[in-house]
Design a protein around this motif. Structure first.
Motif, mmCIF file in Angstrom:
data_model
loop_
_atom_site.group_PDB
_atom_site.id
_atom_site.type_symbol
_atom_site.label_atom_id
_atom_site.label_comp_id
_atom_site.label_asym_id
_atom_site.label_seq_id
_atom_site.Cartn_x
_atom_site.Cartn_y
_atom_site.Cartn_z
ATOM 1 N N SER A 45 0.936 -1.192 -0.089
ATOM 2 C CA SER A 45 0.044 -0.003 0.113
ATOM 3 C C SER A 45 0.902 1.259 0.062
ATOM 4 N N ASP A 46 0.379 2.340 -0.093
ATOM 5 C CA ASP A 46 1.259 3.648 0.050
ATOM 6 C C ASP A 46 1.875 3.530 1.166
ATOM 7 N N TYR A 47 1.482 3.176 2.508
ATOM 8 C CA TYR A 47 2.444 3.180 3.768
ATOM 9 C C TYR A 47 2.384 1.683 4.016
ATOM 10 N N MET A 48 3.707 1.274 4.440
ATOM 11 C CA MET A 48 3.671 -0.240 4.725
ATOM 12 C C MET A 48 4.704 -0.197 6.141
ATOM 13 N N ILE A 49 4.725 -1.311 6.772
ATOM 14 C CA ILE A 49 5.597 -1.638 7.756
ATOM 15 C C ILE A 49 6.344 -2.833 6.980
ATOM 16 N N LYS A 50 7.767 -2.503 6.981
ATOM 17 C CA LYS A 50 8.634 -3.895 6.462
ATOM 18 C C LYS A 50 9.312 -4.361 7.436
ATOM 19 N N LEU A 51 9.309 -5.450 7.620
ATOM 20 C CA LEU A 51 9.960 -6.263 8.694
ATOM 21 C C LEU A 51 11.532 -6.749 8.306
ATOM 22 N N VAL A 52 12.577 -5.896 9.057
ATOM 23 C CA VAL A 52 14.002 -6.529 8.666
ATOM 24 C C VAL A 52 14.490 -6.880 9.832
ATOM 25 N N TYR A 53 15.648 -7.549 9.530
ATOM 26 C CA TYR A 53 16.542 -8.135 10.815
ATOM 27 C C TYR A 53 17.365 -6.964 11.211
ATOM 28 N N PRO A 54 17.929 -6.874 12.476
ATOM 29 C CA PRO A 54 18.495 -5.889 12.922
ATOM 30 C C PRO A 54 19.940 -5.704 12.407
ATOM 31 N N GLY A 55 20.415 -6.468 11.315
ATOM 32 C CA GLY A 55 21.459 -6.240 10.514
ATOM 33 C C GLY A 55 21.327 -4.863 9.736
ATOM 34 N N GLU A 164 14.278 11.474 19.605
ATOM 35 C CA GLU A 164 15.385 12.123 19.155
ATOM 36 C C GLU A 164 15.833 10.967 17.836
ATOM 37 N N ASP A 165 16.453 11.567 17.314
ATOM 38 C CA ASP A 165 17.297 10.607 16.165
ATOM 39 C C ASP A 165 18.121 10.068 17.070
ATOM 40 N N LEU A 166 18.683 8.560 16.560
ATOM 41 C CA LEU A 166 19.886 8.044 17.298
ATOM 42 C C LEU A 166 21.149 8.759 17.122
ATOM 43 N N ASP A 167 21.956 8.996 17.733
ATOM 44 C CA ASP A 167 23.129 9.707 17.634
ATOM 45 C C ASP A 167 24.187 8.831 17.118
ATOM 46 N N GLY A 168 25.270 9.199 16.881
ATOM 47 C CA GLY A 168 26.560 8.423 16.011
ATOM 48 C C GLY A 168 26.783 7.252 16.985
ATOM 49 N N SER A 169 27.138 7.437 18.256
ATOM 50 C CA SER A 169 27.664 6.423 19.108
ATOM 51 C C SER A 169 26.871 5.383 19.108
ATOM 52 N N THR A 170 25.417 5.581 19.312
ATOM 53 C CA THR A 170 24.320 4.736 19.515
ATOM 54 C C THR A 170 24.374 3.864 18.179
ATOM 55 N N LEU A 171 24.409 4.616 16.983
ATOM 56 C CA LEU A 171 24.362 3.728 15.793
ATOM 57 C C LEU A 171 25.712 2.773 15.390
ATOM 58 N N ILE A 172 26.837 3.460 15.937
ATOM 59 C CA ILE A 172 27.992 2.485 15.993
ATOM 60 C C ILE A 172 27.712 1.469 16.931
ATOM 61 N N TYR A 173 27.429 1.474 18.331
ATOM 62 C CA TYR A 173 26.950 0.616 19.108
ATOM 63 C C TYR A 173 26.047 -0.351 18.371
ATOM 64 N N LEU A 174 24.917 -0.119 17.947
ATOM 65 C CA LEU A 174 24.133 -1.087 17.197
ATOM 66 C C LEU A 174 24.828 -1.913 16.057
ATOM 67 N N LYS A 175 25.664 -1.121 15.235
ATOM 68 C CA LYS A 175 26.391 -1.542 14.173
ATOM 69 C C LYS A 175 27.229 -3.017 14.495
ATOM 70 N N LYS A 177 26.875 -4.450 17.502
ATOM 71 C CA LYS A 177 26.137 -5.494 18.042
ATOM 72 C C LYS A 177 25.432 -6.359 17.171
ATOM 73 N N TYR A 178 25.160 -5.965 15.966
ATOM 74 C CA TYR A 178 24.369 -6.834 14.949
ATOM 75 C C TYR A 178 25.225 -7.277 13.750
ATOM 76 N N GLU A 179 26.657 -6.989 13.688
ATOM 77 C CA GLU A 179 27.463 -7.160 12.381
ATOM 78 C C GLU A 179 27.134 -8.575 11.898
ATOM 79 N N ASP A 180 26.992 -9.670 12.952
ATOM 80 C CA ASP A 180 26.950 -10.886 12.766
ATOM 81 C C ASP A 180 25.577 -11.351 12.218
ATOM 82 N N THR A 181 24.564 -10.583 11.868
ATOM 83 C CA THR A 181 23.335 -11.045 11.597
ATOM 84 C C THR A 181 23.011 -10.569 10.389
ATOM 85 N N GLU A 182 23.926 -9.875 9.487
ATOM 86 C CA GLU A 182 23.668 -9.526 8.189
ATOM 87 C C GLU A 182 23.006 -10.704 7.211
#
Length: 182
Positions: A45-55, A164-175, A177-182
């Protein structure tokens, strides 16, 4: 055939018909609920929720929406300009942002042979859960996208814009954390 036997047969037929009427009534009630709900499973539809892995956190600057082989029909219905809320599956289980489809369908090899490129409209946030949004969605194996009503999409946009948008350090942490799940 005596009268008692005929009554037995008629009572059995009436009982069977009552069961069929109940089945049809239950089916119609379920269909009516589907028509009136705010989302539909594996519907574009015009708006959807896309399921994605944490990768997705590993490619946050170049988001893509990938689809498995068994969802080719869904992927082929996508078009430039449609919007996808990004829902990160377990362990996050939250809608983290809103993207817009910016490419036509690409066909490749691999786990996700159908994909489209996305651009962030609302950049990644901590996110909101389905429960926070009063969405009764329970993702099942095989689910990849949920079509939404415009009203529900506006509600999700409001909820995300309140964060608030996620800050750079949080995005680095999440990256990391989930590098092996891609």
């Amino acid at each position: 055939m005596n009268q008692e036997r005929r009554i037995e047969i008629l009572e059995a037929e009436v009982s069977e018909l009552k069961g069929k009427v109940n089945e049809l009534t239950n089916f119609l009630i379920k269909e009516e609920k589907k028509e009136n709900r705010e989302w539909n499973r594996n519907i574009v539809s015009d708006y959807m929720i896309k399921l994605v892995y944490p990768g997705i956190y590993c490619n946050i600057d170049k988001p893509k929406a990938g689809f498995p082989k068994n969802r080719r029909t869904v992927a082929e219905q996508l078009s430039i300009g449609q919007f996808m809320f990004i829902y990160v599956t377990a362990p996050e289980k939250k809608i983290i942002g809103l993207t817009k489809v910016v490419s036509n369908l690409k066909v490749t090899e691999g786990r996700w042979p159908y994909s489209v490129d996305l651009d962030w409209i609302i950049h990644p946030k901590l996110g909101v859960s389905f429960k926070d949004l009063d969405l009764d969605i329970r993702p099942r194996p095989g689910d990849t996208v949920f079509g939404l009503t415009d009203e529900k999409a506006k509600e999700i946009v409001t909820a995300l814009k309140g964060q608030e948008d996620l800050d750079g350090s949080t995005l680095i942490y999440l990256k990391q954390k989930y590098e092996d799940t891609e």
